[in-house]
Design a protein around this motif. Structure first.
Motif, short mmCIF file in Angstrom:
data_model
loop_
_atom_site.label_atom_id
_atom_site.label_comp_id
_atom_site.label_asym_id
_atom_site.label_seq_id
_atom_site.Cartn_x
_atom_site.Cartn_y
_atom_site.Cartn_z
N VAL A 89 0.88 -1.17 0.00
CA VAL A 89 0.00 0.00 0.00
C VAL A 89 0.91 1.22 0.00
N PRO A 90 0.41 2.37 -0.45
CA PRO A 90 1.26 3.56 -0.52
C PRO A 90 1.35 4.30 0.81
N GLY A 91 2.47 4.95 1.01
CA GLY A 91 2.65 5.85 2.14
C GLY A 91 2.93 7.25 1.63
N ASN A 92 3.09 8.19 2.53
CA ASN A 92 3.34 9.57 2.13
C ASN A 92 4.65 9.73 1.37
N HIS A 93 5.65 8.86 1.68
CA HIS A 93 6.93 8.95 0.96
C HIS A 93 6.88 8.29 -0.42
N GLY A 154 -10.88 6.16 -6.51
CA GLY A 154 -10.70 6.51 -5.11
C GLY A 154 -11.01 5.39 -4.15
N GLY A 155 -11.12 4.18 -4.65
CA GLY A 155 -11.40 3.03 -3.79
C GLY A 155 -10.15 2.44 -3.19
N THR A 156 -10.25 1.19 -2.75
CA THR A 156 -9.15 0.55 -2.03
C THR A 156 -7.95 0.27 -2.93
N ALA A 157 -6.84 -0.15 -2.29
CA ALA A 157 -5.55 -0.25 -3.00
C ALA A 157 -5.09 -1.69 -3.11
#
Length: 449
Positions: A89-93, A154-157
């Motif tokens: 899943v993505p993070g801010n970095h 904009g749904g889940t990853a």
């Protein structure tokens, strides 16, 4: 049957400068050594998959994901799982902050000021969505390669399922808590949106939710918390670099296990933060009618310059929690499974009779199609992670998934739809051949796994 996963978070590939390059490279090598030893102690002698709860990269650059992919291939190899058995899943970095355009900045500012209605507004049209998702450009290719796409609406990853016992399934659902991250993020200001936070509920299935940010970082945290507490059994998060495990007794027969990861490779090691990761085991306790999650927390020892059990934080080499699971209750399952079994048997007989009567059975071609379908995860990995955008475009044009005179913008959704069209039309073998032309060796992982 029990399943085991490595849990990493905040690996931050690309953050290193100067001497930190050697320090962090060594930590990652020692982690591979540690996993090699741990796997030998598991009942099945292997890991079933790897979970990365965000911040794979440090600045969202292509080169950082290339390095991460090479390391994850090696880690999967010693863990005994396929190189495609990785969920991210993505993070801010994982956002390329230098690449945030002014239009995207305006969208984010509008969402920050006006909330979810504006998020929904910008997600309505694909052209707007592509501008909005431009911050994730290189992460999208990396995540798509592991079949963990960022939902373009904009749904889940991404999600995976594993069966623990007959009629009892775990679904691992990834959330994109970085959906509204910008150049500077404040706690309590991020937004999931209803498309993500409204988690599914199915009889016989319990959820493991993977999210980079802990819930307090979300503007809609209270709404998200209601769905997580009532519909998930495990919530895994990263970002804060401090390992912690707590159980929330939601109600009788219903528990929520919260696993806050430490950072696998924090920017700097100090008295507050150090290198950590987890081994997670999931098992079904038939007698207690419960999901048992056993956590093996691992931490870096400065004295040994190697990983060891994190006894200092957790008081033991491993900790086990037995969780009440309302969707696994026998009475509910028995009634539901009996209905499903009856329907499936009737449907299977109809299909069998129709097939036999029409003389359409072709065992050889069926086996060949099945073999190619098994290869699809590897083809997906090679296509999105290991090929350049130009190489991917060339393949899609050569195989007729795009017109010969194509000169339009090749957006990420269009690219995935074109690839899926090749799959649905039975062209996976030809796709493998085209990929091999650029990579050499075999596209199914034999060369690099």
């Amino acid at each position: 049957m029990p399943v085991a996963f490595l849990h990493l978070s905040d690996i931050h590939f690309g953050q290193e400068k100067g001497g930190l390059v050697f320090t962090h490279d060594d930590v990652r090598e020692r982690l591979i050594d540690d996993v090699t030893r741990l796997v030998q102690e598991l009942p099945n002698g292997k890991i079933d998959g790897i979970i990365v709860s965000g911040d794979v990269a440090y600045a969202g650059f292509k080169v950082q994901y290339t390095t991460a992919g090479e390391w994850l291939d090696r880690l999967a190899c010693v863990a005994g799982c396929q190189i495609t058995d990785i969920q991210v899943v993505p993070g801010n970095h994982d956002i390329n902050r230098d690449g945030i355009c002014r239009s995207s900045e305006m969208m984010l500012a509008d969402i920050t000021q006006n909330g979810e209605l504006r998020l929904d507004y910008f997600l309505e049209l694909e052209k707007d969505r592509e501008v909005f998702y431009g911050r994730f450009e290189d992460y999208r290719d990396f995540a798509e390669a592991y079949d963990c796409p960022l939902d373009r609406e904009g749904g889940t990853a991404g999600e995976r399922t594993v069966e623990l016992a007959p009629g009892r399934t775990l679904r691992f659902i990834g959330l994109n808590s970085a959906l509204c991250c910008g150049k500077k993020d404040e706690k309590g200001k991020l937004l999931l949106g209803a498309r993500q936070r409204v988690l599914p509920r199915r009889v016989g299935e319990e959820l493991v939710v993977i999210c980079h940010h802990p819930l307090p970082w979300l503007r809609d945290s209270e709404e998200a918390r209601q769905y997580v507490r009532s519909r998930a059994r495990v919530f895994i998060s990263g970002h804060e670099h401090t390992p912690q495990v707590t159980v929330d007794p939601v109600q009788s027969g219903c528990d929520l296990l919260m696993i806050a990861a430490g950072a696998t490779v924090p920017p700097l090691e100090n008295d507050e933060f150090t290198f950590t990761y987890n081994l997670l085991q999931f098992d079904w306790d038939q007698i207690a009618n419960a999901l048992v999650v056993t956590i093996h927390p691992r931490v870096w020892s400065q004295a040994k310059t190697a990983f060891e059990p994190n006894i200092k934080t957790f008081g033991a080499e491993k900790i086990a929690h037995s969780l009440g699971c309302p969707n696994f209750q026998d009475k509910v399952l028995s009634r539901e499974m009996a209905s499903i079994s009856s329907q499936d048997t009737s449907a299977a007989e109809d299909v069998h009779n129709d097939t036999v009567n029409s003389g359409m059975i072709d065992a050889g071609s069926q086996e060949e199609r099945s073999a190619m379908e098994d290869k699809f995860p590897f083809l997906l990995l090679r296509f999105f992670r290991d090929l350049t955008a130009t190489q991917r475009l060339t393949i899609l044009i050569e195989m007729g998934a795009l017109p010969k005179n194509w000169n339009g913008a090749l957006t990420h959704p269009l690219e995935r739809r074109a690839l899926d069209s090749l799959r649905s039309s039975g062209k996976l073998e030809a796709l493998e051949t085209e990929i091999q032309k650029f990579l050499g060796g075999s596209a199914d992982g034999e060369k690099n796994s």
